[in-house]
Design an enzyme around this catalytic site. Sequence first.
Site, PDB file in Angstrom:
ATOM      1  N   GLY A  11      -5.132  -4.568  -6.769  1.00 26.34           N
ATOM      2  CA  GLY A  11      -4.326  -3.681  -7.620  1.00 26.34           C
ATOM      3  C   GLY A  11      -3.385  -4.467  -8.514  1.00 26.34           C
ATOM      4  O   GLY A  11      -3.352  -5.700  -8.490  1.00 26.34           O
ATOM      5  N   MET A  13      -0.079  -4.703  -8.396  1.00 20.44           N
ATOM      6  CA  MET A  13       0.903  -5.499  -7.637  1.00 20.44           C
ATOM      7  C   MET A  13       0.228  -6.598  -6.826  1.00 20.44           C
ATOM      8  O   MET A  13       0.768  -7.692  -6.686  1.00 20.44           O
ATOM      9  CB  MET A  13       1.713  -4.580  -6.714  1.00 20.44           C
ATOM     10  CG  MET A  13       2.922  -3.957  -7.373  1.00 20.44           C
ATOM     11  SD  MET A  13       4.022  -5.165  -8.155  1.00 20.44           S
ATOM     12  CE  MET A  13       4.488  -6.171  -6.748  1.00 20.44           C
ATOM     13  N   THR A  77       5.056   3.280  -2.255  1.00 20.50           N
ATOM     14  CA  THR A  77       6.053   4.353  -2.430  1.00 20.50           C
ATOM     15  C   THR A  77       5.332   5.698  -2.414  1.00 20.50           C
ATOM     16  O   THR A  77       4.097   5.745  -2.382  1.00 20.50           O
ATOM     17  CB  THR A  77       6.812   4.194  -3.773  1.00 20.50           C
ATOM     18  OG1 THR A  77       5.868   4.338  -4.849  1.00 20.50           O
ATOM     19  CG2 THR A  77       7.496   2.847  -3.878  1.00 20.50           C
ATOM     20  N   ALA A  99      11.056  -1.196   1.020  1.00 23.01           N
ATOM     21  CA  ALA A  99      11.896  -1.074  -0.172  1.00 23.01           C
ATOM     22  C   ALA A  99      11.111  -0.403  -1.285  1.00 23.01           C
ATOM     23  O   ALA A  99       9.954  -0.747  -1.532  1.00 23.01           O
ATOM     24  CB  ALA A  99      12.373  -2.451  -0.628  1.00 23.01           C
ATOM     25  N   ASN A 101      11.858  -0.815  -4.196  1.00 19.91           N
ATOM     26  CA  ASN A 101      11.888  -1.745  -5.326  1.00 19.91           C
ATOM     27  C   ASN A 101      12.363  -3.108  -4.824  1.00 19.91           C
ATOM     28  O   ASN A 101      13.415  -3.200  -4.204  1.00 19.91           O
ATOM     29  CB  ASN A 101      12.837  -1.210  -6.402  1.00 19.91           C
ATOM     30  CG  ASN A 101      12.621  -1.894  -7.717  1.00 19.91           C
ATOM     31  OD1 ASN A 101      12.659  -3.117  -7.804  1.00 19.91           O
ATOM     32  ND2 ASN A 101      12.378  -1.121  -8.764  1.00 19.91           N
ATOM     33  N   HIS A 132       7.895   5.213 -16.278  1.00 19.39           N
ATOM     34  CA  HIS A 132       6.856   4.296 -15.798  1.00 19.39           C
ATOM     35  C   HIS A 132       5.576   4.471 -16.616  1.00 19.39           C
ATOM     36  O   HIS A 132       5.391   5.478 -17.292  1.00 19.39           O
ATOM     37  CB  HIS A 132       6.549   4.551 -14.322  1.00 19.39           C
ATOM     38  CG  HIS A 132       7.565   3.946 -13.401  1.00 19.39           C
ATOM     39  ND1 HIS A 132       8.751   4.584 -13.101  1.00 19.39           N
ATOM     40  CD2 HIS A 132       7.591   2.759 -12.735  1.00 19.39           C
ATOM     41  CE1 HIS A 132       9.462   3.816 -12.276  1.00 19.39           C
ATOM     42  NE2 HIS A 132       8.785   2.704 -12.042  1.00 19.39           N
ATOM     43  N   LYS A 136       0.867   5.499 -13.093  1.00 17.46           N
ATOM     44  CA  LYS A 136       1.633   5.702 -11.850  1.00 17.46           C
ATOM     45  C   LYS A 136       1.284   7.058 -11.231  1.00 17.46           C
ATOM     46  O   LYS A 136       1.222   8.066 -11.917  1.00 17.46           O
ATOM     47  CB  LYS A 136       3.140   5.603 -12.126  1.00 17.46           C
ATOM     48  CG  LYS A 136       3.964   5.694 -10.846  1.00 17.46           C
ATOM     49  CD  LYS A 136       5.366   5.153 -11.019  1.00 17.46           C
ATOM     50  CE  LYS A 136       6.201   5.313  -9.756  1.00 17.46           C
ATOM     51  NZ  LYS A 136       5.685   4.514  -8.627  1.00 17.46           N
ATOM     52  N   GLY A 142       9.893   5.922  -6.385  1.00 18.90           N
ATOM     53  CA  GLY A 142      10.618   5.643  -5.143  1.00 18.90           C
ATOM     54  C   GLY A 142      12.015   5.117  -5.441  1.00 18.90           C
ATOM     55  O   GLY A 142      12.978   5.414  -4.727  1.00 18.90           O
TER      56      GLY A 142
HETATM   57  P1  NAD Z   1      -2.823   0.012  -7.921  1.00 20.59           P
HETATM   58  O1  NAD Z   1      -3.457   1.358  -7.885  1.00 20.59           O
HETATM   59  O2  NAD Z   1      -2.970  -0.863  -9.118  1.00 20.59           O
HETATM   60  O3  NAD Z   1      -3.298  -0.862  -6.657  1.00 20.59           O
HETATM   61  C1  NAD Z   1      -3.429  -0.369  -5.358  1.00 20.59           C
HETATM   62  C2  NAD Z   1      -4.572  -1.163  -4.714  1.00 20.59           C
HETATM   63  O4  NAD Z   1      -4.595  -0.793  -3.326  1.00 20.59           O
HETATM   64  C3  NAD Z   1      -5.953  -0.826  -5.290  1.00 20.59           C
HETATM   65  O5  NAD Z   1      -6.660  -2.027  -5.576  1.00 20.59           O
HETATM   66  C4  NAD Z   1      -6.615  -0.020  -4.179  1.00 20.59           C
HETATM   67  O6  NAD Z   1      -8.033  -0.209  -4.149  1.00 20.59           O
HETATM   68  C5  NAD Z   1      -5.941  -0.619  -2.944  1.00 20.59           C
HETATM   69  N1  NAD Z   1      -6.000   0.228  -1.754  1.00 20.59           N
HETATM   70  C6  NAD Z   1      -5.850   1.577  -1.671  1.00 20.59           C
HETATM   71  N2  NAD Z   1      -6.001   1.982  -0.387  1.00 20.59           N
HETATM   72  C7  NAD Z   1      -6.248   0.863   0.339  1.00 20.59           C
HETATM   73  C8  NAD Z   1      -6.501   0.624   1.708  1.00 20.59           C
HETATM   74  N3  NAD Z   1      -6.575   1.624   2.579  1.00 20.59           N
HETATM   75  N4  NAD Z   1      -6.687  -0.653   2.121  1.00 20.59           N
HETATM   76  C9  NAD Z   1      -6.648  -1.694   1.247  1.00 20.59           C
HETATM   77  N5  NAD Z   1      -6.434  -1.527  -0.084  1.00 20.59           N
HETATM   78  C10 NAD Z   1      -6.229  -0.260  -0.523  1.00 20.59           C
HETATM   79  O7  NAD Z   1      -1.255   0.301  -7.640  1.00 20.59           O
HETATM   80  P2  NAD Z   1      -0.013  -0.663  -7.911  1.00 20.59           P
HETATM   81  O8  NAD Z   1       0.587  -0.355  -9.246  1.00 20.59           O
HETATM   82  O9  NAD Z   1      -0.377  -2.075  -7.568  1.00 20.59           O
HETATM   83  O10 NAD Z   1       1.010  -0.078  -6.824  1.00 20.59           O
HETATM   84  C11 NAD Z   1       0.680  -0.073  -5.451  1.00 20.59           C
HETATM   85  C12 NAD Z   1       1.820   0.585  -4.677  1.00 20.59           C
HETATM   86  O11 NAD Z   1       3.006  -0.211  -4.800  1.00 20.59           O
HETATM   87  C13 NAD Z   1       2.191   1.976  -5.181  1.00 20.59           C
HETATM   88  O12 NAD Z   1       2.586   2.760  -4.068  1.00 20.59           O
HETATM   89  C14 NAD Z   1       3.388   1.696  -6.089  1.00 20.59           C
HETATM   90  O13 NAD Z   1       4.230   2.806  -6.256  1.00 20.59           O
HETATM   91  C15 NAD Z   1       4.056   0.600  -5.318  1.00 20.59           C
HETATM   92  N6  NAD Z   1       4.954  -0.284  -6.069  1.00 20.59           N
HETATM   93  C16 NAD Z   1       6.075  -0.677  -5.426  1.00 20.59           C
HETATM   94  C17 NAD Z   1       6.931  -1.566  -6.009  1.00 20.59           C
HETATM   95  C18 NAD Z   1       8.131  -2.042  -5.237  1.00 20.59           C
HETATM   96  O14 NAD Z   1       8.903  -2.915  -5.725  1.00 20.59           O
HETATM   97  N7  NAD Z   1       8.336  -1.529  -4.019  1.00 20.59           N
HETATM   98  C19 NAD Z   1       6.663  -2.051  -7.301  1.00 20.59           C
HETATM   99  C20 NAD Z   1       5.496  -1.637  -7.940  1.00 20.59           C
HETATM  100  C21 NAD Z   1       4.642  -0.759  -7.313  1.00 20.59           C
END
Ligand code: NAD
Length: 244
Positions: A11, A13, A77, A99, A101, A132, A136, A142
């Site tokens: 993904g 992140m 989140t 967290a 963030n 965002h 998203k 979150g």
């Molecule tokens: P994304 O959709 O680009 O990536 C998510 C990845 O997780 C995908 O490749 C998907 O195939 C994989 N995935 C889904 N279910 C899975 C499972 N059961 N096992 C293994 N892999 C699995 O999303 P993103 O933008 O990278 O964001 C991911 C999460 O992180 C979201 O919940 C987002 O809100 C959160 N996020 C948090 C922060 C923070 O600082 N806490 C910052 C950015 C994003």
Amino acid sequence: MTRILITGSKGRMGKALLACAPLHPEVEVAAQIDIGDDLLAAIDRCDVVVDFSAHQATVALAALCARHHKAMVIGTTGHAPEERTAIVHHAHAVPLVMASNFSTGVNTLFWLTRKAAEILGPDFDVEIVEMHHRFKKDAPSGTAMALAEVLAKVREMPLEEAARYGREGIVGERTPEEIGVHSVRGGDVVGDHTVMFATLGERLELTHKASSRETFAHGALRAAAWVVKQKPGLYSMMEVLGLK
Ligand code: NAD
């Protein structure tokens, strides 16, 4: 050296974590997992799981980490309340950093928001606006919810009663108790958050803008190296940064 396993590695992140990890000599990427990969085969190769997959996946992942005595950094989140309860339950067995963030700037914003709310008091109306990227999946972010929690705590009100998510129609005059939360979506915005304190005659705005996901990735990697040294329990990024 802390061995990390990244879940959600394909993904947005996940890719940022993989790009940033070589800049953190204290951590080593031992495994990376995305949908379809064999997590069970990989989990014992790591000290800590860094999860940026999806909110529903984190529940089973936290249970697995508890069974295998692995610390966890939870970045997902949008958890439903019952998902959050199920995840947090495992903090009795293993240390978890959870967290909304992981950026240093946003955690400073949490601190500043609490201070501003304490200083300005209830005569200032509080509203949160977040923006965002178009991809998203959850709203509000979150981080916006965590900011709303900070404000609700200072005002000693349950957030469920105070929160107003967007406004439409003849909603009447604003009440002093409301905490407005508004989500804007579009383009490739990594994450903007503004907390507004508005009273008659003046307005204070605190804004954070993330321009790269790497800021979250660096924070999560720092949290991974920190969490493996902690006792079982639930920790925030503010604790990792020493802001609490
Ligand atoms: P994304 O959709 O680009 O990536 C998510 C990845 O997780 C995908 O490749 C998907 O195939 C994989 N995935 C889904 N279910 C899975 C499972 N059961 N096992 C293994 N892999 C699995 O999303 P993103 O933008 O990278 O964001 C991911 C999460 O992180 C979201 O919940 C987002 O809100 C959160 N996020 C948090 C922060 C923070 O600082 N806490 C910052 C950015 C994003």
